[in-house]
Design a protein around this motif. Structure first.
Motif, PDB file in Angstrom:
ATOM      1  N   SER A 218       1.010  -1.187   0.025  1.00  0.00           N
ATOM      2  CA  SER A 218       0.147   0.036   0.123  1.00  0.00           C
ATOM      3  C   SER A 218       0.945   0.819   0.342  1.00  0.00           C
ATOM      4  O   SER A 218       1.611   1.421   1.161  1.00  0.00           O
ATOM      5  N   VAL A 219       0.742   1.897  -1.493  1.00  0.00           N
ATOM      6  CA  VAL A 219       1.496   2.870  -1.354  1.00  0.00           C
ATOM      7  C   VAL A 219       1.473   4.188   0.028  1.00  0.00           C
ATOM      8  O   VAL A 219      -0.065   4.529   0.215  1.00  0.00           O
ATOM      9  N   LYS A 220       2.374   5.123   0.272  1.00  0.00           N
ATOM     10  CA  LYS A 220       2.433   5.636   1.766  1.00  0.00           C
ATOM     11  C   LYS A 220       1.547   5.175   2.654  1.00  0.00           C
ATOM     12  O   LYS A 220       0.311   6.247   3.363  1.00  0.00           O
ATOM     13  N   SER A 221       1.209   3.792   2.938  1.00  0.00           N
ATOM     14  CA  SER A 221       0.751   3.725   4.473  1.00  0.00           C
ATOM     15  C   SER A 221       1.849   3.834   5.329  1.00  0.00           C
ATOM     16  O   SER A 221       3.088   3.644   5.597  1.00  0.00           O
ATOM     17  N   GLN A 222       0.940   3.337   7.122  1.00  0.00           N
ATOM     18  CA  GLN A 222       2.099   2.541   7.542  1.00  0.00           C
ATOM     19  C   GLN A 222       1.190   1.581   9.166  1.00  0.00           C
ATOM     20  O   GLN A 222       0.227   1.645   8.692  1.00  0.00           O
ATOM     21  N   LEU A 223       2.324   1.206   9.479  1.00  0.00           N
ATOM     22  CA  LEU A 223       1.495   0.323  10.280  1.00  0.00           C
ATOM     23  C   LEU A 223       1.676   1.134  11.557  1.00  0.00           C
ATOM     24  O   LEU A 223       2.212   1.631  12.497  1.00  0.00           O
ATOM     25  N   ILE A 224       0.009   0.766  12.507  1.00  0.00           N
ATOM     26  CA  ILE A 224       0.093   0.759  13.857  1.00  0.00           C
ATOM     27  C   ILE A 224      -0.566  -0.105  14.715  1.00  0.00           C
ATOM     28  O   ILE A 224      -1.325  -1.096  13.796  1.00  0.00           O
ATOM     29  N   VAL A 225      -0.170  -0.267  15.934  1.00  0.00           N
ATOM     30  CA  VAL A 225      -0.673  -0.517  16.844  1.00  0.00           C
ATOM     31  C   VAL A 225      -1.507   0.281  17.451  1.00  0.00           C
ATOM     32  O   VAL A 225      -1.749   0.960  18.028  1.00  0.00           O
ATOM     33  N   ALA A 226      -3.382  -1.584  17.727  1.00  0.00           N
ATOM     34  CA  ALA A 226      -4.332  -0.067  18.906  1.00  0.00           C
ATOM     35  C   ALA A 226      -4.063  -0.857  19.891  1.00  0.00           C
ATOM     36  O   ALA A 226      -4.582  -2.376  19.631  1.00  0.00           O
ATOM     37  N   ARG A 227      -4.170  -0.739  20.850  1.00  0.00           N
ATOM     38  CA  ARG A 227      -4.587  -0.802  21.891  1.00  0.00           C
ATOM     39  C   ARG A 227      -4.811  -0.470  23.173  1.00  0.00           C
ATOM     40  O   ARG A 227      -4.350   0.679  24.043  1.00  0.00           O
ATOM     41  N   ASP A 228      -5.554  -0.666  24.749  1.00  0.00           N
ATOM     42  CA  ASP A 228      -6.540  -0.415  25.499  1.00  0.00           C
ATOM     43  C   ASP A 228      -6.257   1.351  25.227  1.00  0.00           C
ATOM     44  O   ASP A 228      -6.363   2.467  25.850  1.00  0.00           O
ATOM     45  N   GLY A 229      -7.107   1.751  23.826  1.00  0.00           N
ATOM     46  CA  GLY A 229      -7.693   2.962  23.895  1.00  0.00           C
ATOM     47  C   GLY A 229      -6.724   4.035  23.298  1.00  0.00           C
ATOM     48  O   GLY A 229      -7.108   5.344  23.295  1.00  0.00           O
ATOM     49  N   TYR A 230      -5.355   3.572  22.837  1.00  0.00           N
ATOM     50  CA  TYR A 230      -4.327   4.847  21.816  1.00  0.00           C
ATOM     51  C   TYR A 230      -3.875   3.459  20.851  1.00  0.00           C
ATOM     52  O   TYR A 230      -4.509   2.364  20.585  1.00  0.00           O
ATOM     53  N   VAL A 231      -3.342   5.075  20.376  1.00  0.00           N
ATOM     54  CA  VAL A 231      -2.343   3.649  18.512  1.00  0.00           C
ATOM     55  C   VAL A 231      -0.943   4.253  19.231  1.00  0.00           C
ATOM     56  O   VAL A 231      -0.700   5.246  19.859  1.00  0.00           O
ATOM     57  N   TYR A 232       0.165   3.253  18.503  1.00  0.00           N
ATOM     58  CA  TYR A 232       1.598   3.644  18.588  1.00  0.00           C
ATOM     59  C   TYR A 232       1.991   2.963  17.245  1.00  0.00           C
ATOM     60  O   TYR A 232       1.817   1.925  16.743  1.00  0.00           O
ATOM     61  N   PRO A 233       2.697   3.645  16.706  1.00  0.00           N
ATOM     62  CA  PRO A 233       3.485   3.811  15.397  1.00  0.00           C
ATOM     63  C   PRO A 233       4.034   2.534  15.812  1.00  0.00           C
ATOM     64  O   PRO A 233       4.879   2.392  16.945  1.00  0.00           O
ATOM     65  N   VAL A 234       4.416   1.208  14.282  1.00  0.00           N
ATOM     66  CA  VAL A 234       5.330   0.189  14.579  1.00  0.00           C
ATOM     67  C   VAL A 234       6.609   0.866  14.153  1.00  0.00           C
ATOM     68  O   VAL A 234       6.247   1.289  13.000  1.00  0.00           O
ATOM     69  N   LYS A 235       7.275   0.103  15.207  1.00  0.00           N
ATOM     70  CA  LYS A 235       9.272   1.104  14.637  1.00  0.00           C
ATOM     71  C   LYS A 235       9.562  -0.236  13.909  1.00  0.00           C
ATOM     72  O   LYS A 235      10.976   0.352  13.382  1.00  0.00           O
TER      73      LYS A 235
END
Length: 289
Positions: free
Chosen positions: A62-79
């Motif tokens: 997917s062009v210009k996409s990123q991965l994030i993790v969602a948990r407990d009301g927050y999102v975190y970027p995957v590094k």
């Protein structure tokens, strides 16, 4: 009746089994809109998750996409993401605590794949593989002598995560582990002292703050703890023994004398302040009227 009990049992048990697995990985576009969502499995470390390979493939495609993790009301970027079992299609994700943001969508409404059975079944073996075969990733994952631990930077991130999310007991525990590795780190000592203050453990807060150099800020904080405890003599003693002669500490002494019904001594502090800081002198005078 017996059949009804069995049905209820079958409905409840899956919820109990997977209640703690409420974590997700999403591929989001340039506007952070969720494109594909997958249920994932948390590990015993808050920044490491087990996932299928599918979301990583979708992210790459997917062009210009990123991965994030969602948990407990927050999102975190995957590094970082690493494939640990290609045959079974399993990978691990490492998230960035510093990039945490509030969750802005409902994960359950945007899922592409809810099935985490293969992840649950292989959870322990995946962790073992991470510990065993990724020698080039030792520093990143904080692996030492075959046992997974946090590196110093991971500990700092974890401590700040707990601190910023109000989990102060957990933050203290992590900061104290860091302090064992660096016993003279004044920044960590100060953080621990303030966190103990926030959970109202004033004795421990005072203990840590007194480990710091005796500057105005530290002495004022320690004196403030004594004031909360209504130990006015203790507050005066810590100021007098500091050897400091700043306007603010004289102002604080005036307040302490006022609280302990020693107005004559408080007015003496007003006289001292007139030659040091007129504004503080006037503020103390107004308080004594």
């Amino acid at each position: 009746m017996r059949h009804l009990i069995i049905i209820i049992f079958l409905l409840i048990i899956p919820g109990l089994l997977f209640a703690e697995e409420s974590a997700y990985v999403f591929v989001v576009d340039g506007n952070l809109y969720p494109l594909y969502g997958y249920k994932i499995v948390p590990t015993h470390k808050d920044n490491l998750y087990i996932t299928k390979i599918a979301p990583i493939k979708k992210w790459i495609a997917s062009v210009k996409s990123q991965l994030i993790v969602a948990r407990d009301g927050y999102v975190y970027p995957v590094k970082d993401s690493i494939i640990v079992d290609k045959a079974k299609g399993i990978a691990v994700l490492l998230v960035d605590f510093y990039g945490r943001k509030s969750l802005y969508f409902n994960p359950e409404e945007n899922l592409t794949d809810r099935d985490i059975s293969v992840l649950i079944e292989n959870k322990q073996s995946v962790i073992a593989k991470v510990n065993k075969i990724f020698s080039s990733e030792l520093k990143k994952f904080g692996i030492n002598q075959g046992r997974k631990i946090y590196s110093s930077s991971d500990y700092n991130a974890l401590a700040e995560y707990y601190e910023n999310s109000g989990q102060w007991d957990k933050a203290i525990s992590v900061y104290e582990k860091l302090l064992k590795e660096d016993p003279k780190n004044q920044k960590i000592i100060k953080k621990i002292g303030i966190l103990y203050y926030q959970i109202s453990d004033f004795k421990k807060a005072r203990e840590y703050l007194l480990m710091l150099p005796a500057n105005e800020e530290v002495i004022a904080k320690v004196a403030g703890i004594y004031i909360i405890e209504k130990n006015f003599e203790g507050a005066l003693k810590v100021i007098n023994n500091s050897g400091l002669n700043s306007p603010y500490l004289h102002y604080l002494k005036g307040i302490i004398y006022y609280l302990s019904d020693k107005k004559n001594d408080a007015y003496k502090e007003v006289s001292i302040l007139l030659n040091m800081d007129n504004r503080l002198a006037q503020n103390l005078r107004d308080l004594l009227k």
